[in-house]
Design a protein around this motif. Structure first.
Motif, PDB file in Angstrom:
ATOM      1  N   ILE A  16       1.145  -1.040  -0.572  1.00 37.36           N
ATOM      2  CA  ILE A  16      -0.079  -0.264  -0.274  1.00 37.36           C
ATOM      3  C   ILE A  16       0.691   1.188  -0.002  1.00 37.36           C
ATOM      4  O   ILE A  16       1.437   1.431   1.134  1.00 37.36           O
ATOM      5  CB  ILE A  16      -0.874   0.477   1.266  1.00 37.36           C
ATOM      6  N   GLY A  17       1.422   2.201  -1.368  1.00 33.23           N
ATOM      7  CA  GLY A  17       1.574   2.510  -1.233  1.00 33.23           C
ATOM      8  C   GLY A  17       2.446   3.046  -2.521  1.00 33.23           C
ATOM      9  O   GLY A  17       4.102   1.990  -2.134  1.00 33.23           O
ATOM     10  N   ARG A  99      -4.718   5.022  -8.364  1.00 34.30           N
ATOM     11  CA  ARG A  99      -6.485   6.005  -8.055  1.00 34.30           C
ATOM     12  C   ARG A  99      -7.346   4.711  -6.799  1.00 34.30           C
ATOM     13  O   ARG A  99      -8.187   5.174  -7.001  1.00 34.30           O
ATOM     14  CB  ARG A  99      -7.056   6.732  -9.115  1.00 34.30           C
ATOM     15  N   VAL A 100      -6.130   4.476  -6.017  1.00 30.91           N
ATOM     16  CA  VAL A 100      -6.568   3.393  -4.822  1.00 30.91           C
ATOM     17  C   VAL A 100      -6.220   3.764  -3.427  1.00 30.91           C
ATOM     18  O   VAL A 100      -5.235   3.850  -3.684  1.00 30.91           O
ATOM     19  CB  VAL A 100      -7.070   2.044  -5.617  1.00 30.91           C
ATOM     20  N   GLY A 114      -4.956  -8.587   4.875  1.00 26.36           N
ATOM     21  CA  GLY A 114      -5.029  -7.978   3.423  1.00 26.36           C
ATOM     22  C   GLY A 114      -5.161  -6.920   4.141  1.00 26.36           C
ATOM     23  O   GLY A 114      -5.042  -6.445   5.258  1.00 26.36           O
ATOM     24  N   VAL A 115      -6.125  -5.842   3.337  1.00 29.88           N
ATOM     25  CA  VAL A 115      -6.259  -4.387   3.075  1.00 29.88           C
ATOM     26  C   VAL A 115      -7.742  -4.062   2.752  1.00 29.88           C
ATOM     27  O   VAL A 115      -8.065  -4.811   1.701  1.00 29.88           O
ATOM     28  CB  VAL A 115      -5.246  -3.783   2.986  1.00 29.88           C
ATOM     29  N   ILE A 116      -7.840  -3.496   3.618  1.00 28.25           N
ATOM     30  CA  ILE A 116      -9.435  -3.011   2.570  1.00 28.25           C
ATOM     31  C   ILE A 116      -8.771  -1.221   2.165  1.00 28.25           C
ATOM     32  O   ILE A 116      -7.996  -1.079   1.989  1.00 28.25           O
ATOM     33  CB  ILE A 116     -10.402  -2.545   4.287  1.00 28.25           C
ATOM     34  N   VAL A 117      -9.774  -2.064   0.679  1.00 33.74           N
ATOM     35  CA  VAL A 117      -9.262  -0.101  -0.391  1.00 33.74           C
ATOM     36  C   VAL A 117     -10.575   0.515  -0.587  1.00 33.74           C
ATOM     37  O   VAL A 117     -11.520  -0.450  -0.579  1.00 33.74           O
ATOM     38  CB  VAL A 117      -8.642  -0.637  -1.660  1.00 33.74           C
ATOM     39  N   ALA A 118     -10.582   1.495  -0.788  1.00 33.92           N
ATOM     40  CA  ALA A 118     -11.080   2.119  -1.391  1.00 33.92           C
ATOM     41  C   ALA A 118     -10.493   2.395  -3.335  1.00 33.92           C
ATOM     42  O   ALA A 118     -10.043   3.066  -3.203  1.00 33.92           O
ATOM     43  CB  ALA A 118     -11.123   3.461  -0.793  1.00 33.92           C
ATOM     44  N   THR A 119     -12.313   2.626  -4.209  1.00 33.09           N
ATOM     45  CA  THR A 119     -11.715   1.839  -5.864  1.00 33.09           C
ATOM     46  C   THR A 119     -12.666   3.198  -5.978  1.00 33.09           C
ATOM     47  O   THR A 119     -13.721   3.640  -5.372  1.00 33.09           O
ATOM     48  CB  THR A 119     -11.342   0.782  -6.459  1.00 33.09           C
TER      49      THR A 119
END
Length: 167
Positions: A16-17, A99-100, A114-119
Motif C-alpha cells: 500500500i503506497g 487511484r486506489v 489483507g487490506v481494505i481499499v477504496a476504489t
C-alpha cells in the motif's frame, strides 16, 4: 468469510503506497517470484521522488536500490521516472492499481491478512500473505492496531521536509 466487502484480489504481497519505498518493494517482491500488487492513491509511482519533484538522491548518495533508479537530469524527467517504476514492476510480473486508497486492515488474531481499499467503484478487500505499509504515515499499520505516536504529542521529533513550498 473474512470480511463483509467483496474480495477484489488475492496476492502473495500487497504494497500500500507506490512511492519511493513502495514502488521499490513491489519491484523487489516481483524479482523474487512473488505475485505482488502495488496500490497507489496518486496517478503515478515514485511519490516525492517523482510527483513531489524531488529529482536527486539525498546528498547525491546512490546506494542500494537507488543505484538503479533514474534520477532527473537532462535526459530523465519526472514522467520518465514514473514510467521507469511502472515498467519495472510490470515487466517483473507485478500489478499496479492507481487511484486506489488503502483505508483499512484485515486482521485475524494478531496476523494481518489483507487490506481494505477504496476504489473508484467502491470498497473491497485485497487478501495477501504479506502486507507492506508504504504509506509514509503508517495508515495500514495503525488500522491493524499497531501502536503509534504523533510527533510533538509527547516528544520533539525531527522530520525531513521534501523541500517544497507550503501549500
Amino acid at each position: 468469510d473474512v470480511c463483509a466487502v467483496p474480495v477484489l484480489a488475492h496476492v502473495d504481497v500487497v504494497i500500500i503506497g507506490g512511492g519511493t519505498s513502495g514502488a521499490c518493494a513491489a519491484i523487489g517482491a516481483a524479482r523474487r517470484g512473488a505475485e505482488g500488487l502495488v496500490v497507489e492513491y496518486q496517478e503515478g509511482l515514485g511519490g516525492v521522488g517523482s510527483l513531489g519533484l524531488i529529482g536527486r538522491p539525498y546528498h547525491g548518495q546512490k546506494l542500494g536500490f537507488t543505484k538503479e533508479v533514474p534520477f532527473c537530469d537532462k535526459e530523465h524527467n519526472t514522467e520518465y521516472k514514473m514510467e521507469w517504476y511502472r515498467t519495472k514492476i510490470r515487466t517483473t510480473g507485478g500489478k499496479i492499481w492507481l487511484r486506489v486508497l488503502g483505508c483499512g486492515a484485515i486482521v485475524d488474531g494478531n496476523v494481518v491478512k489483507g487490506v481494505i481499499v477504496a476504489t473508484p467503484m467502491g470498497r473491497g478487500a485485497i487478501l495477501a500473505d504479506v502486507v507492506i505499509d508504504a504509506t509514509g504515515n503508517a495508515d495500514i499499520a495503525v488500522a491493524a492496531g499497531a501502536e503509534s505516536m504523533f510527533g510533538g504529542d509527547e516528544t520533539d521529533i525531527a522530520l525531513q521536509g521534501t523541500g517544497l513550498p507550503q501549500r
